[in-house]
Design an enzyme around this catalytic site. Structure first.
Site, PDB file in Angstrom:
ATOM      1  N   GLU A 150      -4.358  -3.486  -1.901  1.00  0.00           N
ATOM      2  CA  GLU A 150      -5.000  -3.179  -0.601  1.00  0.00           C
ATOM      3  C   GLU A 150      -5.496  -4.409   0.137  1.00  0.00           C
ATOM      4  O   GLU A 150      -5.208  -4.489   1.359  1.00  0.00           O
ATOM      5  CB  GLU A 150      -6.160  -2.179  -0.802  1.00  0.00           C
TER       6      GLU A 150
ATOM      7  N   HIS B 266      -2.362   7.317   1.927  1.00  0.00           N
ATOM      8  CA  HIS B 266      -1.443   6.679   2.880  1.00  0.00           C
ATOM      9  C   HIS B 266      -0.010   7.166   2.665  1.00  0.00           C
ATOM     10  O   HIS B 266       0.742   7.356   3.624  1.00  0.00           O
ATOM     11  CB  HIS B 266      -1.556   5.153   2.801  1.00  0.00           C
TER      12      HIS B 266
END
Ligand code: CUO
Length: 670
Positions: free
Chosen positions: A337, A219
């Site tokens: 996450e 990411h």
């Protein structure tokens, strides 16, 4: 194509239609939980509620979200049921029945997971997500136009219906953020993101090696690439979304549908407020903005204290200098996450990143007052279309960077490679040195397999997207040893100047470095000329496989890399940032490290799905580079390295070189 493969692929076609097999399978109406039917000559069988567990809890026609815990449980139950089947025949039978009972996106997700993991299916490749779900890529208006054309066609008219989609249709260019909508809405970028979350699922399957760390790195790299694209069109770098009590300036209207008919994704007006979330109707636990704030504060406390508290109250140190067990960044990635199965303490550190996706996805109807569907931030196949995705992930990345910046800078010893001198680097494209080109190109997909048009004519989707001319990296390396030396080559790219046109120091440029390639090479004693094609990048896929490619089978001369294609991987066509019409200067940073120190012991390695290793790892194997991901830019600099140039000046194994990327605002001549 083998019959088995055809049977499997058929299950991925027409996701919104009730499955009929050879005209003999009539399974009743969608949503039915216990069905008895005849398949060919086989005796009637029953799909029992217990066999599918929670998989039937998500209604058909509605959105499926991996960010929702109860939806993840549904995926797990469906995957477990598929994995338990005996042989291919058993799987195809159960899946044929389940397809009519479970949510369509859930089905494709779970079945795709099984295709990657079930031993009998190792030879099956997944077709393009664009062909399975055209509605997640093309505005409803364009699909409806094609539907009307299909309805008007004479039955014997088999001329293809073409749906055109490209950057000029996406937005108005009135708002500055629209300048990069062609990139955010790129089919390859969004389908990579869906595949990544398929390969790295939350809460089920065997935990992949360094999953938390790769969540951070993949990411972060997408953000670096987005910022390079923004600088190419004169926009500032992405600002993190960290104040959740003020309006979000940029709205988003996807114009897509959740299914093939009329159920639209939720939209977000400019200047919307994030709200406490009360959507029990879709199986969500209540979430308050205060919950997010509390989790954030606990996570930052842990980073600054240097440890996290596990469920027993024991302190688990956070450090990237570990010789065994997990690195701090890996522990933190799982907790942020968050993967509740892997999180060190999910009750205490919460579910930060997933719940943030959901709070944002429901700004328009946080309490179900309007009975609206979630926004695109709720689906990993569509989230990257929305500008707020990058602002949310910039905030998430900021957590990881807070941690990374308290790690000790790399020492000269860790950075250098004695006796190897990287004398020159450069790129060559169409015989032009150090001058690369980007522009528009067109790709066609068969859309009819993902649509439920009742027409004899094929429906094709013609997408205009950004692309570049292929190129080669050239390296001149002197090995001063008397023996061959195996080295890892690490290639990064970043803009040379910031948005104000000034050269950047190490810290300003640090998070802009995008990995372009990483590979191993054996240097013979003396001078070596290493050539590496851009299409072999360690982050990219070859072009996505379409249903047609799969039917015609592998072409003669298919490379090992193509054979290994499993869907996850950055699209080759956005490997380069766009650059500018006048030519934008970028820096190529090339570093050689000692393969003996980088290598990872692989036991029981299958080597499957190994074409985009830096972003996707290798399926069921260890991540193949022992260094922290993002090395050497993942940490702050030691005092003697105030800029990337200082690395190149002081280390023989590093070279920095300017190249130009020119955007031709027309069709690309490859
Ligand atoms: Cu990939 Cu937020 O993790 O979308």
């Amino acid at each position: 194509m083998a019959t088995d493969q055809r049977k499997v692929l058929r299950l991925l076609e027409k996701p919104y239609e009730t499955q009929k097999s050879d005209g003999t399978l009539d399974i009743g109406f969608p949503g039915e939980l216990e069905v008895t039917e005849r398949v060919g000559t086989r005796p009637p069988t029953t799909v029992a509620r217990a066999q599918l567990g929670e998989a039937t809890s998500i209604p058909r026609g509605k959105a499926f979200s991996l960010f929702i815990e109860s939806h993840r449980r549904a995926a797990k139950d469906l995957i477990d049921a598929f994995m338990k089947t005996d042989g291919l025949q058993g799987l195809v039978e159960l899946a044929t029945r389940a397809k009519n009972l479970v949510n369509e996106s859930l089905f494709v997700y779970a079945f795709s997971y099984v295709v990657l993991h079930k031993k009998d299916l190792h030879s099956v490749r997944l077709p393009s997500l664009v062909e399975m779900f055209p509605n997640k890529f093309v505005p409803q208006e364009d699909i409806m136009k094609a539907q009307i054309e299909a309805n008007r066609k004479a039955p014997d008219d088999t001329a293809p219906i073409v749906i055109e989609y490209g950057p000029e249709f996406a937005s108005t260019n009135i708002k500055p953020e629209h300048r990069v909508s062609y990139w955010r809405e790129d089919y390859g970028i969004n389908s990579h993101h869906w595949h990544w979350h398929l390969v790295y699922p939350l809460g089920f399957g065997e935990a992949p090696d360094r999953k938390g760390e790769l969540f951070f790195y993949m990411h972060q790299q997408m953000l670096a690439r987005y910022d390079m694209e923004r600088l190419s069109v004169g926009l500032n770098r992405t600002e993190k979304l960290e104040n959740w009590r003020v309006p979000v300036p940029d709205g988003y209207f996807s114009k897509l549908t959740v299914n093939n008919t009329s159920r639209a994704w939720g939209t977000r007006q400019d200047n919307s407020m994030l709200m406490d979330l009360r959507r029990e109707d879709i199986g969500l636990e209540p979430i308050d903005i205060t919950d997010l704030e509390l989790w954030r504060s606990r996570i930052f406390d842990a980073i600054h204290q240097g440890y996290m508290n596990d469920r027993n109250g024991d302190k688990v140190p956070l450090s990237d200098n570990v010789t065994s067990g997990k690195r701090g960044i890996d522990i933190l990635g799982d907790a942020v996450e968050a993967d509740r199965r892997l999180s060190i303490n999910s009750l205490y550190y919460g579910d930060m990143h997933n719940q943030g996706h959901l709070v944002i996805a429901f700004t328009h109807d946080s309490d179900n007052a309007h009975k609206e569907e979630m926004g695109v931030m709720g689906d990993s196949a569509t989230a990257m279309r929305d500008p707020v995705f990058y602002r949310w992930h910039k905030f998430i990345d900021d957590i990881f960077q807070e941690y990374k910046l308290i790690q000790q800078p790399y020492t000269v010893e860790e950075l250098s490679l004695p006796n190897v001198v990287l004398e020159r680097v450069g790129v060559l494209s169409k015989e032009q040195p150090d001058a690369l080109t980007t522009g528009w190109t067109v790709r066609e997909f068969e859309a009819f397999r993902g649509l439920d048009f009742n027409s004899n004519a094929p429906v094709n989707l013609r997408i205009t997207h950004i692309d570049h001319s292929p190129f080669d990296y050239h390296l001149q390396v002197r090995n001063q040893l008397q023996t061959p030396k195996q080295v890892t080559v690490r290639i990064f790219l970043a803009p040379k100047f910031n948005v104000r046109g000034l050269e950047m120091n190490f810290m300003e440029q640090r998070l802009l470095w995008a990995e372009m390639d990483k590979f191993t090479v054996t240097l013979k004693p003396g001078m070596n000329h290493v050539v590496q094609p851009s299409k072999d990048s360690s982050i990219t896929n070859p072009d996505e496989y379409t249903f047609r490619d799969l039917e015609t089978g592998p072409q003669p001369g298919t490379s090992r890399r193509e054979f290994n294609f499993c869907g996850c991987g950055w699209p080759q066509h956005v490997l380069l940032p766009r650059g500018t019409p006048g030519g934008m200067i970028f820096q190529l940073f090339v570093m050689l490290t000692d393969f003996e120190k980088d290598k990872v012991d692989q036991q029981g390695n299958t080597g499957r799905c190994a074409n985009a290793v830096s972003f996707c790892g290798i399926l069921d194997s260890k991540f193949p580079d022992g260094r922290p991901m993002g090395f050497p830019f993942d940490r702050r600099n030691a005092p003697q390295f105030q800029s990337a140039a200082a690395f190149a000046e002081q280390l023989d194994n590093v070279n920095l070189h300017d190249i130009t990327i020119t955007f031709v605002a027309s069709s690309l001549q490859k």
